[in-house]
Design a protein around this motif. Sequence first.
Motif, PDB file in Angstrom:
ATOM      1  N   ASP A 169       0.849  -1.195  -0.047  1.00 35.12           N
ATOM      2  CA  ASP A 169       0.079  -0.144  -0.030  1.00 35.12           C
ATOM      3  C   ASP A 169       0.961   1.122   0.046  1.00 35.12           C
ATOM      4  O   ASP A 169       0.190   2.451  -0.198  1.00 35.12           O
ATOM      5  CB  ASP A 169      -0.993   0.070   1.270  1.00 35.12           C
ATOM      6  CG  ASP A 169      -2.021  -1.006   1.092  1.00 35.12           C
ATOM      7  OD1 ASP A 169      -2.436  -1.483  -0.186  1.00 35.12           O
ATOM      8  OD2 ASP A 169      -2.702  -1.349   2.008  1.00 35.12           O
ATOM      9  N   ARG A 170       1.950   1.089   0.024  1.00 32.35           N
ATOM     10  CA  ARG A 170       2.947   2.208   0.260  1.00 32.35           C
ATOM     11  C   ARG A 170       4.068   2.362  -0.939  1.00 32.35           C
ATOM     12  O   ARG A 170       5.168   3.089  -0.965  1.00 32.35           O
ATOM     13  CB  ARG A 170       3.505   2.250   1.604  1.00 32.35           C
ATOM     14  CG  ARG A 170       2.805   2.585   2.664  1.00 32.35           C
ATOM     15  CD  ARG A 170       3.532   2.481   3.926  1.00 32.35           C
ATOM     16  NE  ARG A 170       4.501   3.642   4.021  1.00 32.35           N
ATOM     17  CZ  ARG A 170       5.487   3.774   5.139  1.00 32.35           C
ATOM     18  NH1 ARG A 170       5.664   2.774   5.939  1.00 32.35           N
ATOM     19  NH2 ARG A 170       6.541   4.473   5.015  1.00 32.35           N
ATOM     20  N   LEU A 171       4.062   1.454  -1.953  1.00 29.23           N
ATOM     21  CA  LEU A 171       4.941   1.260  -2.831  1.00 29.23           C
ATOM     22  C   LEU A 171       4.721   2.367  -4.123  1.00 29.23           C
ATOM     23  O   LEU A 171       3.595   2.351  -4.524  1.00 29.23           O
ATOM     24  CB  LEU A 171       4.988   0.005  -3.509  1.00 29.23           C
ATOM     25  CG  LEU A 171       5.379  -1.115  -2.882  1.00 29.23           C
ATOM     26  CD1 LEU A 171       5.298  -2.619  -3.246  1.00 29.23           C
ATOM     27  CD2 LEU A 171       6.464  -0.933  -1.858  1.00 29.23           C
ATOM     28  N   ALA A 172       5.605   2.893  -4.542  1.00 25.88           N
ATOM     29  CA  ALA A 172       5.718   3.844  -5.751  1.00 25.88           C
ATOM     30  C   ALA A 172       5.620   2.720  -7.300  1.00 25.88           C
ATOM     31  O   ALA A 172       6.007   1.706  -7.270  1.00 25.88           O
ATOM     32  CB  ALA A 172       6.743   4.526  -6.005  1.00 25.88           C
ATOM     33  N   VAL A 173       4.704   3.366  -8.063  1.00 21.30           N
ATOM     34  CA  VAL A 173       4.534   2.445  -9.366  1.00 21.30           C
ATOM     35  C   VAL A 173       4.604   3.459 -10.495  1.00 21.30           C
ATOM     36  O   VAL A 173       4.254   4.616 -10.464  1.00 21.30           O
ATOM     37  CB  VAL A 173       3.023   2.062  -9.380  1.00 21.30           C
ATOM     38  CG1 VAL A 173       2.516   1.262 -10.799  1.00 21.30           C
ATOM     39  CG2 VAL A 173       2.734   1.333  -7.951  1.00 21.30           C
ATOM     40  N   VAL A 174       5.542   2.882 -11.174  1.00 25.64           N
ATOM     41  CA  VAL A 174       6.071   3.696 -12.360  1.00 25.64           C
ATOM     42  C   VAL A 174       5.756   2.702 -13.680  1.00 25.64           C
ATOM     43  O   VAL A 174       6.032   1.827 -13.718  1.00 25.64           O
ATOM     44  CB  VAL A 174       7.325   4.326 -12.513  1.00 25.64           C
ATOM     45  CG1 VAL A 174       7.931   4.801 -13.722  1.00 25.64           C
ATOM     46  CG2 VAL A 174       7.913   5.105 -11.382  1.00 25.64           C
TER      47      VAL A 174
END
Length: 487
Positions: free
Chosen positions: A445-450
């Motif tokens: 729930d806290r991960l960055a997504v690129v």
Amino acid sequence: MRLRFALFCLLFGVLLFGVALWAQAPDRSKPPAPGPAPALKLPTIQKRQLANGLRVWIVELHEVPVAQVNLVVLSGSADDPPGKYGVASLTAAMLEEGAGSRSALEIADAVDFLGADLSSTSGVDSAAVRLHVPVARLADALPIMADVALRPTFPKDELERLRLERLTTLLQARDDPGTIGSLAFSRVLYGDAHRYGTMTMGTSDTIASFTREDLRAFYAATFRPDNAALLVVGDVVPDTVLSLLESSFGGWKTQATTAGRVKLPATAEPARREVYLIDKPGAAQSQIRIGWIGVPRSTPDYFPIQVMNTILGGAFSSRLNLNLREKHGYTYGAGSSFDMRAAAGPFSASAGVQTDKTSESLKEFFNELNAILQPVPADELARAKSYLSLRFPGGFETTGDISRRLEDALAYRLPDDYFSKYVQNIEAVTAADVQRVAQKYIQPDRLAVVVVGDNKKIESGIRALNLGPIKPMTVDDVFGPAPALNR
């Protein structure tokens, strides 16, 4: 009658032999169980030093008459001063372009004549000059290596050639979705003020600005005998090789005031999951990067993390690859990694996926990132530990392999028994350890997504997943302005 009896005996013997072979035939109804990890017999690391204090590690291997000599300098791109990002990389590359009385071509000719290989390189936390040579020519090759490492001339024309090459590489990278995704991911996590948020080679502005004086200053501050060590692996006798090293490197003195290592600023983890979209019209695939800031190499959780990540995405048979490639066919390969450096590098899960399966791929990524937080089945844990244990000895097959392992031991101050206890430490990891580090270091729930891809085809599907706020980025946000190539 005797002939018939002899033939009967022969046929009977063949029949018995066939029955015996059939009884010993392998059971092909199931895969064979992995055997025990092969014994790893590590030769002793003999630690010496030269008269100037330069450390020397020697490993004797007498099977093949060759030697590997690496000069390791314990400074790399992480030590680039602010505003000079890329100076470590360019300095290391320039060492071979002119040294002592030789030009770049003369160095190459002299090395080739000896049947040797000589290279210089820079990583995040260290730099190295590496020599591989037949032992019979070691005495002739070491002075050339010493010139490259200790007496570089940084010729102006070679600097301009490398500058143009690097600016061209940056220009090409702006059109490569994979490179865009990886750099954007670093920029999102660390920002442009942190060294980890910019490419190792630097930016178009810094590359264009470097002078010979910049390279000489960085070289003098970091290439010092008190900040380096020599690694020698191969068919050598310690006392003999020490005499050769003393002749070539014993006169090396510190050229500048000792500078402390650059302390990288602390960086906060993302507080919530956010999605960054970079439009690449016409892209045949979407490049996905998911993660956050991981751990430094010094983490006490190193071994549990290795096992956990092997299960998640660190092997061909990992969950991510079996799901996205083998089960769904969305990608040629998906995986995950913890990039452990002196400071905390990134954790990332990544893949290049079919454009029309981008949102489906993201969904499967998060299915696996959530699933790894749950208890791991015993058989899957055993396979992951066997994978790590059984492949470990393969990293010690050649002189080059062993020298690279020793470079890591130097750069990250690994304990003397690290290699001998590696398999033991892997086998000691429990399912509870795996679950603990997964819950600590992977929080979906806290991960960055690129995502880099054709927004017209992928954006609506990504928005429908409701992963979090969506923030657009451009290639200029990632790289800065396109470099101008002045020939």
